[in-house]
Design a protein around this motif. Structure first.
Motif, mmCIF file in Angstrom:
data_model
loop_
_atom_site.group_PDB
_atom_site.id
_atom_site.type_symbol
_atom_site.label_atom_id
_atom_site.label_comp_id
_atom_site.label_asym_id
_atom_site.label_seq_id
_atom_site.Cartn_x
_atom_site.Cartn_y
_atom_site.Cartn_z
ATOM 1 N N GLN A 144 -3.065 0.263 5.729
ATOM 2 C CA GLN A 144 -3.140 -0.658 5.083
ATOM 3 C C GLN A 144 -4.728 -1.308 4.859
ATOM 4 O OE1 GLN A 144 -0.498 -3.898 5.436
ATOM 5 N NE2 GLN A 144 1.178 -2.501 6.443
ATOM 6 N N LEU A 145 -5.197 -1.215 6.076
ATOM 7 C CA LEU A 145 -6.541 -1.320 6.120
ATOM 8 C C LEU A 145 -7.501 -0.553 5.556
ATOM 9 C CD1 LEU A 145 -6.616 -2.696 10.013
ATOM 10 C CD2 LEU A 145 -6.535 -3.955 7.752
ATOM 11 N N THR A 169 0.747 -1.162 0.062
ATOM 12 C CA THR A 169 -0.062 -0.057 0.078
ATOM 13 C C THR A 169 0.977 1.351 0.036
ATOM 14 O OG1 THR A 169 -1.676 -1.110 1.298
ATOM 15 C CG2 THR A 169 -1.728 1.387 1.322
ATOM 16 N N GLU A 201 -12.069 -12.697 4.234
ATOM 17 C CA GLU A 201 -12.465 -13.305 2.775
ATOM 18 C C GLU A 201 -13.336 -14.182 3.009
ATOM 19 O OE1 GLU A 201 -10.972 -12.086 0.244
ATOM 20 O OE2 GLU A 201 -9.423 -10.929 1.148
ATOM 21 N N LEU A 221 -13.901 -7.181 5.934
ATOM 22 C CA LEU A 221 -12.548 -7.322 5.351
ATOM 23 C C LEU A 221 -11.924 -8.762 5.197
ATOM 24 C CD1 LEU A 221 -10.263 -4.224 6.848
ATOM 25 C CD2 LEU A 221 -11.461 -4.173 4.449
ATOM 26 N N ARG A 257 -7.750 -1.345 1.920
ATOM 27 C CA ARG A 257 -8.748 -2.435 1.694
ATOM 28 C C ARG A 257 -10.309 -1.997 2.169
ATOM 29 N NH1 ARG A 257 -6.731 -7.064 5.294
ATOM 30 N NH2 ARG A 257 -8.456 -8.031 4.317
ATOM 31 N N LYS A 282 -12.977 -2.243 -0.834
ATOM 32 C CA LYS A 282 -14.198 -2.936 -0.776
ATOM 33 C C LYS A 282 -15.439 -2.097 -0.921
ATOM 34 C CE LYS A 282 -16.539 -6.820 0.460
ATOM 35 N NZ LYS A 282 -16.231 -7.289 1.898
#
Length: 274
Positions: free
Chosen positions: A249-250, A65, A274, A272, A253, A257
């Motif tokens: 980083q989160l 990222t 999978e 987050l 993500r 999403k």
């Protein structure tokens, strides 16, 4: 209307000396320029993009990222300059990374405080908006910081931060030769009773400007001192930087999403996992 003058806000910003290609959409904001070295140690790679006055900027990657960091120096005036000039070159998310004094007895030195909002006891944000305008952290940034602290296993607290303009008189400490500012003798007690979590010097201005400009901001600070218990130690500095780095980083993500499902904002129905 303001009179026309020289424009200090060309592509390369006047104070930070950065342009659009020097920073990413998310920037961490430590106060101390020397803290930048602690922060970039957690990254996959980095390079220094600018260093002017108290403002030092590096850009790199973490877990794939893109991420940047700019030091702001001490206090809200210089932090506001950083937000202004970074916003001008495309930054959309700001995460203050710092140290603080805790106001609640259960907060140990080395714990983290993730701010949900801030008391505006600094004068910088008053230059922008009326004094009863709230200084609130973006809930997506708060959520990412909490998730990061949980994943790292760090003890953390959430709550309201007080941002002061003064390290001494403005935080209830005696000045030179024992000088005491009016109201300083019971300042800490009043804040503690109001369930304010901690004191630092930049968050409320960063939150206010980010909200005014439709941007995201949050803050995570390591407790260096507990004003209730008298405990003090400069330890756990890297915890805040590790948490902010993982939160970046989160957030990336989370944003991916949202785009994938067509959501405008992060909400409890998304995951987050999978």
């Amino acid at each position: 209307m303001p009179r026309d003058s020289e424009d200090p806000n060309a592509d390369v910003q006047y104070h930070l000396e950065v342009g659009p290609d020097d920073v990413t959409e998310t920037v961490l904001l430590p106060g101390n320029p020397e803290r930048l070295e602690t922060i970039v140690e957690e990254w996959d790679d980095h390079d220094i993009r600018a260093h002017h006055r108290e403002y030092r900027t590096a850009t790199g990657t973490t877990g794939g990222t893109p991420i940047s960091v700019t030091s702001t120096g001490i206090g809200s005036p210089s932090a506001a300059i950083a937000v202004e000039e970074l916003a001008r070159v495309g930054v959309e998310t700001f995460v203050r990374v710092g140290s603080c004094g805790a106001l609640q007895a259960e907060m140990a030195v080395g714990d983290l405080v993730i701010s949900t909002g801030a008391v505006r006891q600094e004068g910088t944000s008053d230059e922008y908006v009326r004094e009863d305008y709230p200084a609130t952290a973006d809930y997506e940034v708060v959520s990412a910081l909490i998730a990061a602290a949980e994943r790292l296993g760090y003890d953390y607290h959430t709550g309201i931060t007080m941002s002061a303009d003064s390290f001494y008189a403005g935080q209830g400490r005696p000045g030179f030769e024992g000088f005491e500012a009016a109201g300083s003798d019971d300042l800490v007690d009043q804040l503690t009773e109001a369930n304010v979590a901690n004191i630092e010097m930049e968050a409320s201005a960063i939150f206010t400007l980010a909200n005014l400009y439709g941007l995201r901001a949050g803050a995570v600070c390591t407790v260096y001192a507990n004003r209730e218990t008298g405990e003090f130690a400069t330890e756990g500095e890297s915890k805040a930087s590790e948490t902010a780095t993982l939160a970046t980083q989160l957030l990336a993500r989370m944003d991916a999403k949202k785009r994938a499902v067509g959501a405008d904002r992060w909400h409890a129905g998304l995951s987050l996992e999978e």
